[in-house]
Design a protein around this motif. Sequence first.
Motif, PDB file in Angstrom:
ATOM      1  N   VAL A 150       0.776  -1.113   0.178  1.00 52.67           N
ATOM      2  CA  VAL A 150       0.030   0.113  -0.103  1.00 52.67           C
ATOM      3  C   VAL A 150       0.920   1.161   0.037  1.00 52.67           C
ATOM      4  CG1 VAL A 150      -2.075  -1.054   1.064  1.00 52.67           C
ATOM      5  CG2 VAL A 150      -0.187  -0.038   2.439  1.00 52.67           C
ATOM      6  N   LEU A 151       1.955   1.166   0.515  1.00 55.48           N
ATOM      7  CA  LEU A 151       3.067   2.305   0.518  1.00 55.48           C
ATOM      8  C   LEU A 151       3.363   2.562  -0.847  1.00 55.48           C
ATOM      9  CD1 LEU A 151       5.111   1.694   3.775  1.00 55.48           C
ATOM     10  CD2 LEU A 151       3.512   3.639   3.287  1.00 55.48           C
ATOM     11  N   ALA A 152       3.579   1.364  -1.626  1.00 53.81           N
ATOM     12  CA  ALA A 152       4.149   1.467  -3.076  1.00 53.81           C
ATOM     13  C   ALA A 152       3.061   1.985  -3.850  1.00 53.81           C
ATOM     14  CB  ALA A 152       4.688   0.155  -3.683  1.00 53.81           C
ATOM     15  N   GLN A 153       1.708   1.645  -3.540  1.00 54.38           N
ATOM     16  CA  GLN A 153       0.499   2.121  -4.252  1.00 54.38           C
ATOM     17  C   GLN A 153       0.400   3.735  -4.227  1.00 54.38           C
ATOM     18  OE1 GLN A 153      -2.394  -0.452  -2.288  1.00 54.38           O
ATOM     19  NE2 GLN A 153      -2.330  -1.996  -4.237  1.00 54.38           N
ATOM     20  N   LEU A 154       1.029   4.074  -3.366  1.00 53.54           N
ATOM     21  CA  LEU A 154       1.228   5.810  -3.246  1.00 53.54           C
ATOM     22  C   LEU A 154       1.938   6.591  -4.395  1.00 53.54           C
ATOM     23  CD1 LEU A 154       1.474   6.656   0.773  1.00 53.54           C
ATOM     24  CD2 LEU A 154      -0.669   7.141  -1.038  1.00 53.54           C
ATOM     25  N   GLY A 155       2.783   5.669  -4.838  1.00 52.03           N
ATOM     26  CA  GLY A 155       3.615   6.263  -6.051  1.00 52.03           C
ATOM     27  C   GLY A 155       5.156   6.331  -5.710  1.00 52.03           C
ATOM     28  N   GLY A 156       5.363   6.134  -4.366  1.00 57.85           N
ATOM     29  CA  GLY A 156       6.895   6.266  -3.863  1.00 57.85           C
ATOM     30  C   GLY A 156       7.540   5.078  -4.103  1.00 57.85           C
ATOM     31  N   ARG A 157       8.943   5.058  -4.184  1.00 57.59           N
ATOM     32  CA  ARG A 157       9.740   3.939  -4.183  1.00 57.59           C
ATOM     33  C   ARG A 157       9.808   3.355  -2.782  1.00 57.59           C
ATOM     34  NH1 ARG A 157      13.773   3.055  -7.900  1.00 57.59           N
ATOM     35  NH2 ARG A 157      15.245   2.765  -6.038  1.00 57.59           N
ATOM     36  N   THR A 158       9.423   2.103  -2.760  1.00 54.88           N
ATOM     37  CA  THR A 158       9.342   1.249  -1.626  1.00 54.88           C
ATOM     38  C   THR A 158      10.177   0.275  -1.692  1.00 54.88           C
ATOM     39  OG1 THR A 158       6.737   2.159  -1.193  1.00 54.88           O
ATOM     40  CG2 THR A 158       7.674   0.362   0.246  1.00 54.88           C
ATOM     41  N   LEU A 159      10.909  -0.035  -0.357  1.00 60.72           N
ATOM     42  CA  LEU A 159      11.740  -1.275  -0.284  1.00 60.72           C
ATOM     43  C   LEU A 159      11.278  -1.988   1.005  1.00 60.72           C
ATOM     44  CD1 LEU A 159      14.322  -2.821  -1.092  1.00 60.72           C
ATOM     45  CD2 LEU A 159      15.565  -1.470   0.605  1.00 60.72           C
ATOM     46  N   SER A 192      26.756  -9.591  -6.533  1.00 59.48           N
ATOM     47  CA  SER A 192      25.801  -9.047  -7.713  1.00 59.48           C
ATOM     48  C   SER A 192      24.735  -8.359  -6.688  1.00 59.48           C
ATOM     49  CB  SER A 192      25.331 -10.214  -8.518  1.00 59.48           C
ATOM     50  OG  SER A 192      24.724 -11.178  -7.598  1.00 59.48           O
ATOM     51  N   ASN A 193      23.918  -7.823  -7.788  1.00 61.36           N
ATOM     52  CA  ASN A 193      22.652  -7.222  -6.999  1.00 61.36           C
ATOM     53  C   ASN A 193      21.696  -8.157  -6.587  1.00 61.36           C
ATOM     54  OD1 ASN A 193      20.553  -5.380  -6.969  1.00 61.36           O
ATOM     55  ND2 ASN A 193      19.713  -5.857  -8.764  1.00 61.36           N
ATOM     56  N   VAL A 194      21.085  -7.578  -5.341  1.00 62.71           N
ATOM     57  CA  VAL A 194      20.210  -8.721  -4.338  1.00 62.71           C
ATOM     58  C   VAL A 194      18.879  -8.101  -4.256  1.00 62.71           C
ATOM     59  CG1 VAL A 194      22.100  -9.732  -3.342  1.00 62.71           C
ATOM     60  CG2 VAL A 194      21.283  -7.627  -2.260  1.00 62.71           C
ATOM     61  N   ILE A 195      18.787  -6.905  -4.743  1.00 59.00           N
ATOM     62  CA  ILE A 195      17.504  -5.994  -4.509  1.00 59.00           C
ATOM     63  C   ILE A 195      16.529  -6.471  -5.825  1.00 59.00           C
ATOM     64  CG2 ILE A 195      15.937  -4.097  -4.380  1.00 59.00           C
ATOM     65  CD1 ILE A 195      18.330  -2.794  -2.868  1.00 59.00           C
ATOM     66  N   LYS A 196      15.494  -6.999  -5.681  1.00 57.57           N
ATOM     67  CA  LYS A 196      14.335  -7.375  -6.608  1.00 57.57           C
ATOM     68  C   LYS A 196      13.151  -6.593  -6.852  1.00 57.57           C
ATOM     69  CE  LYS A 196      17.178 -10.937  -6.914  1.00 57.57           C
ATOM     70  NZ  LYS A 196      18.382 -11.043  -8.014  1.00 57.57           N
ATOM     71  N   GLN A 197      13.040  -6.188  -8.061  1.00 53.18           N
ATOM     72  CA  GLN A 197      11.545  -5.467  -8.211  1.00 53.18           C
ATOM     73  C   GLN A 197      10.369  -6.524  -8.224  1.00 53.18           C
ATOM     74  OE1 GLN A 197      11.299  -3.068 -11.784  1.00 53.18           O
ATOM     75  NE2 GLN A 197       9.421  -2.213 -11.001  1.00 53.18           N
ATOM     76  N   ILE A 198       9.566  -6.280  -7.681  1.00 57.02           N
ATOM     77  CA  ILE A 198       8.364  -7.100  -7.570  1.00 57.02           C
ATOM     78  C   ILE A 198       7.344  -6.983  -8.742  1.00 57.02           C
ATOM     79  CG2 ILE A 198       6.031  -7.785  -6.111  1.00 57.02           C
ATOM     80  CD1 ILE A 198       8.793  -8.269  -4.753  1.00 57.02           C
ATOM     81  N   GLN A 199       6.854  -7.986  -9.371  1.00 53.89           N
ATOM     82  CA  GLN A 199       6.480  -7.952 -10.522  1.00 53.89           C
ATOM     83  C   GLN A 199       4.846  -7.384 -10.572  1.00 53.89           C
ATOM     84  OE1 GLN A 199       5.668 -11.888 -12.248  1.00 53.89           O
ATOM     85  NE2 GLN A 199       5.009 -11.323 -14.153  1.00 53.89           N
ATOM     86  N   ASN A 200       4.664  -6.540 -11.380  1.00 59.11           N
ATOM     87  CA  ASN A 200       3.231  -5.812 -11.574  1.00 59.11           C
ATOM     88  C   ASN A 200       3.255  -4.785 -10.370  1.00 59.11           C
ATOM     89  OD1 ASN A 200       2.373  -7.362 -13.614  1.00 59.11           O
ATOM     90  ND2 ASN A 200       1.650  -8.996 -12.188  1.00 59.11           N
ATOM     91  N   VAL A 201       4.142  -4.544  -9.552  1.00 57.23           N
ATOM     92  CA  VAL A 201       4.258  -3.357  -8.700  1.00 57.23           C
ATOM     93  C   VAL A 201       5.374  -2.569  -9.129  1.00 57.23           C
ATOM     94  CG1 VAL A 201       3.799  -2.661  -6.429  1.00 57.23           C
ATOM     95  CG2 VAL A 201       2.944  -4.913  -7.069  1.00 57.23           C
ATOM     96  N   PRO A 202       5.388  -1.542 -10.027  1.00 52.61           N
ATOM     97  CA  PRO A 202       6.468  -0.866 -10.372  1.00 52.61           C
ATOM     98  C   PRO A 202       7.368  -0.211  -9.223  1.00 52.61           C
ATOM     99  CG  PRO A 202       4.386  -0.219 -11.742  1.00 52.61           C
ATOM    100  CD  PRO A 202       4.092  -1.145 -10.564  1.00 52.61           C
TER     101      PRO A 202
END
Length: 298
Positions: A150-159, A192-202
């Motif tokens: 729900v934090l990501a749904q606000l539009g801000g980059r959320t980790l 290597s990079n360990v942070i993954k983007q969640i599919q369908n949640v930009p």
Amino acid sequence: MSATPEATVRRTGSATSQVVHDRSIGDIIASTRNLTAEQVERIAEHQRKTGVRFGEAAVALGFANADDVLFALAQQFHYPYAAEAQRDASPELVTLNQPFSYQAEAFRAVRPQIMMRIFGEGRKERRALAVISPAAGDGKTYFAANLAVVLAQLGGRTLLVDADLRNARQHAVFNIPNDAGLSGLLAGRVESNVIKQIQNVPNLFLLPAGATPPNPLELVERPAFDLLIKELTSKFDHVVVDTPATQYGADGEVIATRCGGAVIVARKDASKVQALQELVASLADLDATLAGVVVNEY
């Protein structure tokens, strides 16, 4: 540390930029349901005759259902919403699977409180939020995952950071690999990079826990973890950190101190009042802002 947090985040940010194109509801429904040109024309004809919208016409003819229409609307308004076929993989993600349900509304009701008390503007230092609970099974992983959505749904980059190095589950909730993650990063074993983007949640990213280490408390007590949290809060708008239940050790309290903010999750008809009181009292002695206590009914 062989792979610095800064390098890790920078690579992630450049690799995950996306361009979102506007599409009509009809186009989205046709694509989702793999409709043929003939079926689309039949829907359009019914639409012309009745004056209803494309989605209503598709449902009336049996080529789509109400969920397909909601999914299409969510896509049109760039609102993260899991397609029906993807929901079985992550049933705990109610805010993504059922964003219009009363459970999702409960998370959206908590969100502004968290925003004001932890992530509010005008603070001297940006803070992360540690999600802690007295006992296993209280639902902190469930709460942390859905709060991050729900934090990501606000539009801000959320980790979302899985710092439960004793019993990690966020990778399973989001159905992503856990071969590398926080433990390896803190131990200097990850290149290597360990942070993954969640599919369908930009706007949502996950730093999984990685391999279970023999010394979880010592890893989060080291200066490297403090430096990592500071780096992540400078790169993301919201950082939510899942932690081990405090029944297993002091990990949660240490992580809360490093994050600067915390929320306690209790479970209805399960959590002990004394354990909650002791946890609240211990946080009062630490350098962390307690956003409040959430009672979980899941």
